[in-house]
Write a protein that holds these residues in place. Sequence first.
Motif, PDB file in Angstrom:
ATOM      1  N   ALA A  31     -30.281   8.770 -21.128  1.00 23.92           N
ATOM      2  CA  ALA A  31     -29.584   9.865 -20.459  1.00 23.92           C
ATOM      3  C   ALA A  31     -28.658  10.633 -21.405  1.00 23.92           C
ATOM      4  CB  ALA A  31     -28.776   9.325 -19.282  1.00 23.92           C
ATOM      5  N   GLY A  32     -28.535  10.157 -22.639  1.00 27.68           N
ATOM      6  CA  GLY A  32     -27.677  10.837 -23.604  1.00 27.68           C
ATOM      7  C   GLY A  32     -26.208  10.479 -23.468  1.00 27.68           C
ATOM      8  N   LYS A  33     -25.908   9.426 -22.730  1.00 29.60           N
ATOM      9  CA  LYS A  33     -24.512   9.010 -22.539  1.00 29.60           C
ATOM     10  C   LYS A  33     -24.010   8.125 -23.675  1.00 29.60           C
ATOM     11  CE  LYS A  33     -24.600   9.424 -17.557  1.00 29.60           C
ATOM     12  NZ  LYS A  33     -24.345   8.768 -16.282  1.00 29.60           N
ATOM     13  N   SER A  42     -35.850  -0.973 -34.292  1.00 26.69           N
ATOM     14  CA  SER A  42     -34.668  -1.451 -33.584  1.00 26.69           C
ATOM     15  C   SER A  42     -33.668  -0.336 -33.314  1.00 26.69           C
ATOM     16  CB  SER A  42     -33.956  -2.531 -34.410  1.00 26.69           C
ATOM     17  OG  SER A  42     -34.814  -3.613 -34.656  1.00 26.69           O
ATOM     18  N   LEU A  43     -33.139  -0.330 -32.097  1.00 27.95           N
ATOM     19  CA  LEU A  43     -32.059   0.598 -31.766  1.00 27.95           C
ATOM     20  C   LEU A  43     -30.740   0.007 -32.216  1.00 27.95           C
ATOM     21  CD1 LEU A  43     -32.865   1.841 -28.161  1.00 27.95           C
ATOM     22  CD2 LEU A  43     -32.745   3.215 -30.231  1.00 27.95           C
ATOM     23  N   ARG A  44     -29.897   0.839 -32.786  1.00 24.16           N
ATOM     24  CA  ARG A  44     -28.551   0.422 -33.163  1.00 24.16           C
ATOM     25  C   ARG A  44     -27.576   1.446 -32.592  1.00 24.16           C
ATOM     26  NH1 ARG A  44     -31.006  -3.514 -34.112  1.00 24.16           N
ATOM     27  NH2 ARG A  44     -30.999  -4.756 -36.005  1.00 24.16           N
ATOM     28  N   ILE A  45     -26.466   0.949 -32.104  1.00 21.53           N
ATOM     29  CA  ILE A  45     -25.456   1.797 -31.485  1.00 21.53           C
ATOM     30  C   ILE A  45     -24.189   1.734 -32.326  1.00 21.53           C
ATOM     31  CG2 ILE A  45     -24.076   2.171 -29.413  1.00 21.53           C
ATOM     32  CD1 ILE A  45     -26.395   0.646 -27.919  1.00 21.53           C
ATOM     33  N   PRO A  46     -23.749   2.870 -32.865  1.00 23.74           N
ATOM     34  CA  PRO A  46     -22.526   2.871 -33.670  1.00 23.74           C
ATOM     35  C   PRO A  46     -21.302   2.668 -32.778  1.00 23.74           C
ATOM     36  CG  PRO A  46     -23.436   5.086 -33.515  1.00 23.74           C
ATOM     37  CD  PRO A  46     -24.390   4.182 -32.822  1.00 23.74           C
ATOM     38  N   GLU A  47     -20.310   1.948 -33.300  1.00 24.80           N
ATOM     39  CA  GLU A  47     -19.113   1.674 -32.509  1.00 24.80           C
ATOM     40  C   GLU A  47     -18.424   2.957 -32.050  1.00 24.80           C
ATOM     41  OE1 GLU A  47     -16.682  -1.156 -34.681  1.00 24.80           O
ATOM     42  OE2 GLU A  47     -17.274  -2.656 -33.201  1.00 24.80           O
ATOM     43  N   TYR A  48     -18.447   3.999 -32.884  1.00 22.91           N
ATOM     44  CA  TYR A  48     -17.785   5.234 -32.465  1.00 22.91           C
ATOM     45  C   TYR A  48     -18.448   5.825 -31.222  1.00 22.91           C
ATOM     46  CZ  TYR A  48     -21.471   7.789 -35.001  1.00 22.91           C
ATOM     47  OH  TYR A  48     -22.670   8.281 -35.447  1.00 22.91           O
ATOM     48  N   ALA A  49     -19.752   5.577 -31.038  1.00 21.56           N
ATOM     49  CA  ALA A  49     -20.443   6.063 -29.839  1.00 21.56           C
ATOM     50  C   ALA A  49     -19.954   5.330 -28.599  1.00 21.56           C
ATOM     51  CB  ALA A  49     -21.948   5.897 -29.998  1.00 21.56           C
ATOM     52  N   LEU A  50     -19.583   4.071 -28.766  1.00 19.82           N
ATOM     53  CA  LEU A  50     -19.056   3.303 -27.633  1.00 19.82           C
ATOM     54  C   LEU A  50     -17.682   3.797 -27.224  1.00 19.82           C
ATOM     55  CD1 LEU A  50     -20.240  -0.292 -28.540  1.00 19.82           C
ATOM     56  CD2 LEU A  50     -21.290   1.377 -27.006  1.00 19.82           C
ATOM     57  N   ARG A  51     -16.875   4.170 -28.195  1.00 24.10           N
ATOM     58  CA  ARG A  51     -15.554   4.730 -27.858  1.00 24.10           C
ATOM     59  C   ARG A  51     -15.718   6.016 -27.055  1.00 24.10           C
ATOM     60  NH1 ARG A  51     -14.560   2.618 -33.006  1.00 24.10           N
ATOM     61  NH2 ARG A  51     -14.956   4.581 -34.047  1.00 24.10           N
ATOM     62  N   ALA A  52     -16.654   6.867 -27.458  1.00 26.90           N
ATOM     63  CA  ALA A  52     -16.911   8.112 -26.721  1.00 26.90           C
ATOM     64  C   ALA A  52     -17.436   7.803 -25.321  1.00 26.90           C
ATOM     65  CB  ALA A  52     -17.906   8.977 -27.493  1.00 26.90           C
ATOM     66  N   PHE A  53     -18.323   6.802 -25.212  1.00 26.49           N
ATOM     67  CA  PHE A  53     -18.877   6.391 -23.923  1.00 26.49           C
ATOM     68  C   PHE A  53     -17.773   5.878 -23.001  1.00 26.49           C
ATOM     69  CE2 PHE A  53     -20.791   2.824 -21.437  1.00 26.49           C
ATOM     70  CZ  PHE A  53     -21.572   3.588 -20.586  1.00 26.49           C
ATOM     71  N   GLU A  54     -16.860   5.068 -23.535  1.00 23.48           N
ATOM     72  CA  GLU A  54     -15.750   4.537 -22.742  1.00 23.48           C
ATOM     73  C   GLU A  54     -14.850   5.658 -22.231  1.00 23.48           C
ATOM     74  OE1 GLU A  54     -13.835   1.768 -25.339  1.00 23.48           O
ATOM     75  OE2 GLU A  54     -15.464   0.310 -25.178  1.00 23.48           O
ATOM     76  N   GLU A  55     -14.542   6.615 -23.096  1.00 24.91           N
ATOM     77  CA  GLU A  55     -13.693   7.734 -22.690  1.00 24.91           C
ATOM     78  C   GLU A  55     -14.363   8.559 -21.596  1.00 24.91           C
ATOM     79  OE1 GLU A  55     -12.645   9.911 -26.198  1.00 24.91           O
ATOM     80  OE2 GLU A  55     -11.610   8.193 -27.079  1.00 24.91           O
ATOM     81  N   ALA A  56     -15.648   8.832 -21.749  1.00 29.26           N
ATOM     82  CA  ALA A  56     -16.377   9.604 -20.738  1.00 29.26           C
ATOM     83  C   ALA A  56     -16.446   8.837 -19.419  1.00 29.26           C
ATOM     84  CB  ALA A  56     -17.782   9.936 -21.236  1.00 29.26           C
ATOM     85  N   ALA A  57     -16.668   7.517 -19.486  1.00 29.31           N
ATOM     86  CA  ALA A  57     -16.732   6.699 -18.275  1.00 29.31           C
ATOM     87  C   ALA A  57     -15.381   6.683 -17.564  1.00 29.31           C
ATOM     88  CB  ALA A  57     -17.177   5.282 -18.613  1.00 29.31           C
ATOM     89  N   ALA A  58     -14.302   6.622 -18.320  1.00 26.90           N
ATOM     90  CA  ALA A  58     -12.964   6.635 -17.723  1.00 26.90           C
ATOM     91  C   ALA A  58     -12.696   7.976 -17.042  1.00 26.90           C
ATOM     92  CB  ALA A  58     -11.905   6.351 -18.788  1.00 26.90           C
ATOM     93  N   GLU A  59     -13.093   9.063 -17.686  1.00 27.74           N
ATOM     94  CA  GLU A  59     -12.921  10.386 -17.079  1.00 27.74           C
ATOM     95  C   GLU A  59     -13.756  10.521 -15.814  1.00 27.74           C
ATOM     96  OE1 GLU A  59     -13.633  13.475 -19.932  1.00 27.74           O
ATOM     97  OE2 GLU A  59     -12.172  12.641 -21.331  1.00 27.74           O
ATOM     98  N   ASP A  60     -14.990  10.010 -15.842  1.00 31.71           N
ATOM     99  CA  ASP A  60     -15.855  10.051 -14.659  1.00 31.71           C
ATOM    100  C   ASP A  60     -15.254   9.246 -13.514  1.00 31.71           C
ATOM    101  OD1 ASP A  60     -17.644  11.625 -16.042  1.00 31.71           O
ATOM    102  OD2 ASP A  60     -19.077   9.996 -16.415  1.00 31.71           O
ATOM    103  N   ALA A  61     -14.702   8.080 -13.830  1.00 30.49           N
ATOM    104  CA  ALA A  61     -14.092   7.234 -12.792  1.00 30.49           C
ATOM    105  C   ALA A  61     -12.883   7.939 -12.181  1.00 30.49           C
ATOM    106  CB  ALA A  61     -13.678   5.891 -13.379  1.00 30.49           C
TER     107      ALA A  61
END
Length: 86
Positions: A31-33, A42-61
């Motif tokens: 979904a591009g989140k 193999s898929l790898r997720i950079p830690e900085y992407a998780l910080r952005a995901f957390e911020e977006a999830a907090a704003e959505d909540a």
Amino acid sequence: MQDQTTRYLRVNAVAERYDISKATIYRAIKAGKIDALLIGKSLRIPEYALRAFEEAAAEDAYTALKAMGHNASAADLDTDETAEVA
């Protein structure tokens, strides 16, 4: 420009970190989140992407709570109680 020390995590590690299923992480990537890199097979997720995901999830909540008529500020949210949705 990202820091040279950025860690790249596997989907399984990210799922464990948030105590959610790997399927949920794959859906968020699709979904591009969450940004992810394909390295070989193999898929790898950079830690900085998780910080952005957390911020977006907090704003959505926060937006969802406001829409439901709650007047809580983002600082008032108890993540343990709001993290589980039936």
